[in-house]
Design a protein around this motif. Structure first.
Motif, PDB file in Angstrom:
ATOM      1  N   CYS A 227       0.816  -1.217   0.000  1.00  0.00           N
ATOM      2  CA  CYS A 227       0.000   0.000   0.000  1.00  0.00           C
ATOM      3  C   CYS A 227       0.850   1.269   0.000  1.00  0.00           C
ATOM      4  O   CYS A 227       0.336   2.365  -0.255  1.00  0.00           O
ATOM      5  CB  CYS A 227      -0.962   0.010   1.186  1.00  0.00           C
ATOM      6  SG  CYS A 227      -0.146   0.066   2.790  1.00  0.00           S
ATOM      7  N   THR A 248      -5.412  -2.900  -1.042  1.00  0.00           N
ATOM      8  CA  THR A 248      -5.657  -2.437  -2.406  1.00  0.00           C
ATOM      9  C   THR A 248      -6.636  -1.267  -2.451  1.00  0.00           C
ATOM     10  O   THR A 248      -6.714  -0.560  -3.461  1.00  0.00           O
ATOM     11  CB  THR A 248      -6.195  -3.581  -3.287  1.00  0.00           C
ATOM     12  OG1 THR A 248      -7.292  -4.229  -2.630  1.00  0.00           O
ATOM     13  CG2 THR A 248      -5.117  -4.593  -3.605  1.00  0.00           C
ATOM     14  N   ILE A 257      -4.255  -4.716 -12.949  1.00  0.00           N
ATOM     15  CA  ILE A 257      -4.117  -5.558 -11.771  1.00  0.00           C
ATOM     16  C   ILE A 257      -4.584  -6.970 -12.095  1.00  0.00           C
ATOM     17  O   ILE A 257      -5.562  -7.168 -12.822  1.00  0.00           O
ATOM     18  CB  ILE A 257      -4.911  -4.986 -10.568  1.00  0.00           C
ATOM     19  CG1 ILE A 257      -4.605  -5.790  -9.293  1.00  0.00           C
ATOM     20  CG2 ILE A 257      -6.409  -4.956 -10.836  1.00  0.00           C
ATOM     21  CD1 ILE A 257      -5.151  -5.171  -8.014  1.00  0.00           C
ATOM     22  N   SER A 273     -12.455  -2.191  -3.666  1.00  0.00           N
ATOM     23  CA  SER A 273     -11.151  -1.732  -4.168  1.00  0.00           C
ATOM     24  C   SER A 273     -11.228  -1.377  -5.648  1.00  0.00           C
ATOM     25  O   SER A 273     -10.730  -0.336  -6.086  1.00  0.00           O
ATOM     26  CB  SER A 273     -10.095  -2.812  -3.937  1.00  0.00           C
ATOM     27  OG  SER A 273      -9.903  -3.051  -2.555  1.00  0.00           O
TER      28      SER A 273
END
Length: 325
Positions: A227, A248, A257, A273
């Motif tokens: 993060c 996330t 991703i 997220s």
């Protein structure tokens, strides 16, 4: 980007500027598209023979790069002390060629193409590579990285794809300028913490010869400080866990991703997220096994820039947000 060829453009990411360069070269027929991905984006490019001949003439005149073969033969006809910033080695013993090359202090880019699968490991790097920005060891049969790697303070791009390397140095966090780390299909299973400025973290692995199986691809556990990577653009492919799902939520700048081993209990956090990733273009989600359900209904709408979506798992019903794709 790593070599410094991308100009800064206000309100535009370096990746977008670099892609515009590629598209301009393609539109001018200076590069030809060999293969495209399902979304239509160029996947592989080649240069026309006439253009390549002209490029080689310019390379030789400008002393831009050197190619060393076994026997130290340079196909551009330059000697080894021409001061080129870019070096490619095609050899069964790249260590000896590196030792013999005289212009190490100016080197910015190093590509190693191993011509022999039984090539020795790159156990050491020669001194004087302080300016090195790009180190590409893709498919080189090395099992251990040299200790000198963490002293390459200017390194921006490290490619270990397809190597037999099992671990990264714990002090790799000292490489504060590292932007791209590619460990795809290597033997690395754990990433050390401390890497702070990455833009591209690419680490999916494939089960060779098992493409028909459910687990044909799998990710790598993410570093605990994921993060904190505020510049991260690409995260592919990472194994899901409770900690990652919560982290996330804070890396909203991602454009790509990939997440594997997603459990049904993770789905709600995952959707929250994804909802925050307004710049996301590529999304890959894979559940833990072929009996696991993938419930994506908590996502009210898809990210507005999404152009590739891959969902692997059981869908009980088609999510309502599909109409917004």
């Amino acid at each position: 980007m790593a070599e410094g060829f991308v100009e800064k453009v206000e309100k535009t990411t370096p990746e977008e500027v670099a892609e515009s360069y590629f598209m301009a070269l393609i539109n001018r027929s200076m590069l030809q598209v060999v293969m495209r991905n399902p979304a239509g984006r160029p996947k592989a490019l080649k240069m026309h023979d006439l253009m390549q001949g002209l490029a080689l003439l310019v390379l030789k005149k400008e002393k831009f790069c050197t190619v060393l073969y076994d026997g130290s033969t340079d196909h551009q006809g330059s000697d080894q002390e021409n001061g080129a910033h870019h070096l490619s080695i095609l050899s069964s013993d790249h260590r000896e060629l590196l030792k013999s090359w005289k212009s190490k202090s100016r080197l910015r880019t190093l590509f190693v193409f191993a011509t022999n699968v039984f090539s020795p490991s790159l156990n050491t790097l020669p001194s004087g590579l302080k300016l090195l920005r790009v180190l590409d060891l893709e498919d080189a049969p090395i099992v251990k990285l040299p200790d000198e790697l963490v002293q390459l303070f200017n390194l921006r791009y490290l490619n270990l794809r397809g190597t037999r390397v099992k671990e990264l140095p714990k002090s790799i966090g000292r490489l504060h300028n590292l932007q791209t780390l590619d460990i795809t299909d290597s033997k690395i299973e754990v990433l050390p913490t401390g890497i702070t400025n990455l833009r591209h973290l690419i680490m999916y692995r494939c089960n060779r010869g098992h493409y028909s199986d459910f687990d044909y691809t799998y990710g790598t556990p993410s570093p605990s400080n994921i993060c904190k990577l505020k510049n991260l653009q690409v995260l592919a492919c990472v194994e899901a866990n409770a900690g990652l799902m919560k982290q996330t939520k804070n890396i909203t700048q991602l454009t790509r991703i990939g997440i594997t081993k997603v459990r049904e209990a993770d789905n709600k956090d995952l959707c929250i997220s994804i909802q925050n990733m307004k710049l996301l273009r590529y999304l890959f989600v894979m559940v833990t096994d072929e009996e696991e359900y993938l419930r994506m209904e908590a996502l009210s709408s898809a990210p507005p820039c999404l152009n590739m979506l891959i969902l692997v798992g059981k869908l009980e019903k088609v999510p309502r947000w599909f109409h917004s794709l």
